[in-house]
Motif scaffolding. Structure first.
Motif, PDB file in Angstrom:
ATOM      1  N   ASP A 164       0.847  -1.189   0.000  1.00  0.00           N
ATOM      2  CA  ASP A 164       0.000   0.000   0.000  1.00  0.00           C
ATOM      3  C   ASP A 164       0.883   1.241   0.000  1.00  0.00           C
ATOM      4  O   ASP A 164       2.097   1.134  -0.056  1.00  0.00           O
ATOM      5  CB  ASP A 164      -1.005  -0.013   1.162  1.00  0.00           C
ATOM      6  N   ALA A 165       0.295   2.403   0.066  1.00  0.00           N
ATOM      7  CA  ALA A 165       1.045   3.648  -0.089  1.00  0.00           C
ATOM      8  C   ALA A 165       1.683   4.174   1.201  1.00  0.00           C
ATOM      9  O   ALA A 165       2.303   5.215   1.189  1.00  0.00           O
ATOM     10  CB  ALA A 165       0.143   4.722  -0.677  1.00  0.00           C
ATOM     11  N   LYS A 168       8.338  -1.724  -2.172  1.00  0.00           N
ATOM     12  CA  LYS A 168       6.905  -1.670  -2.478  1.00  0.00           C
ATOM     13  C   LYS A 168       6.581  -2.437  -3.747  1.00  0.00           C
ATOM     14  O   LYS A 168       7.375  -2.455  -4.691  1.00  0.00           O
ATOM     15  CB  LYS A 168       6.442  -0.221  -2.721  1.00  0.00           C
ATOM     16  N   LEU A 207       3.085  -2.062  -5.800  1.00  0.00           N
ATOM     17  CA  LEU A 207       1.769  -1.432  -5.852  1.00  0.00           C
ATOM     18  C   LEU A 207       1.078  -1.842  -7.144  1.00  0.00           C
ATOM     19  O   LEU A 207       1.616  -1.626  -8.231  1.00  0.00           O
ATOM     20  CB  LEU A 207       1.909   0.088  -5.771  1.00  0.00           C
TER      21      LEU A 207
END
Length: 133
Positions: free
Chosen positions: A20-21, A124, A126
């Motif tokens: 996620d961010a 990450k 995403l």
């Protein structure tokens, strides 16, 4: 997120923030040294995936461990289709998958099979797209 292995540098409590961010520290995940390390993102349901953004290890230290990077997609977590292979080392990979991953439930990021035995760590993964459920 599921990984092929874990090691002493890994912290599975960071896995949710690896997809996620939110900030997650120097690594979202860190596998053990192996010949074909991977990380799989499980989507909530069938998704028309438009793109994937992969952030390499924060700070660039050992960032070459990910190369050559492969992205695969699957509907059932057993039959996989390669949608991207990138032999360049980057801080951030922005992969356009429009028209290439139209009904996906799983996205796997790995180092190409047989490339080398080493650790695999990314900050990450995403996944962007439109839910079909």
């Amino acid at each position: 997120l599921q990984t092929s292995s874990t090691c002493g540098h890994d912290n599975p409590s960071r896995y949710p923030s690896a997809i996620d961010a939110s900030p997650c520290g120097p690594n979202g995940f860190h596998t053990d040294s192996e010949e074909w390390p991977w990380a799989t993102v499980f989507l909530a349901g069938p998704t028309d995936v438009k793109g994937v953004v992969i952030e390499n290890r924060a700070g660039g230290y050992n960032a070459s461990r990910q190369v050559p990077l492969v992205v695969e997609v699957s509907e059932d977590n057993s039959s996989w289709r390669t949608v991207c292979e990138d032999s360049s080392q980057r801080d951030t990979y922005r992969i356009d998958l429009r028209g290439k991953a139209d009904r996906v439930k799983f996205v796997r990021v790995s180092r190409k099979k047989g490339a080398k035995k080493d650790y695999f760590h990314l900050n990450k993964i995403l996944v962007y797209g439109t839910k079909l459920y």
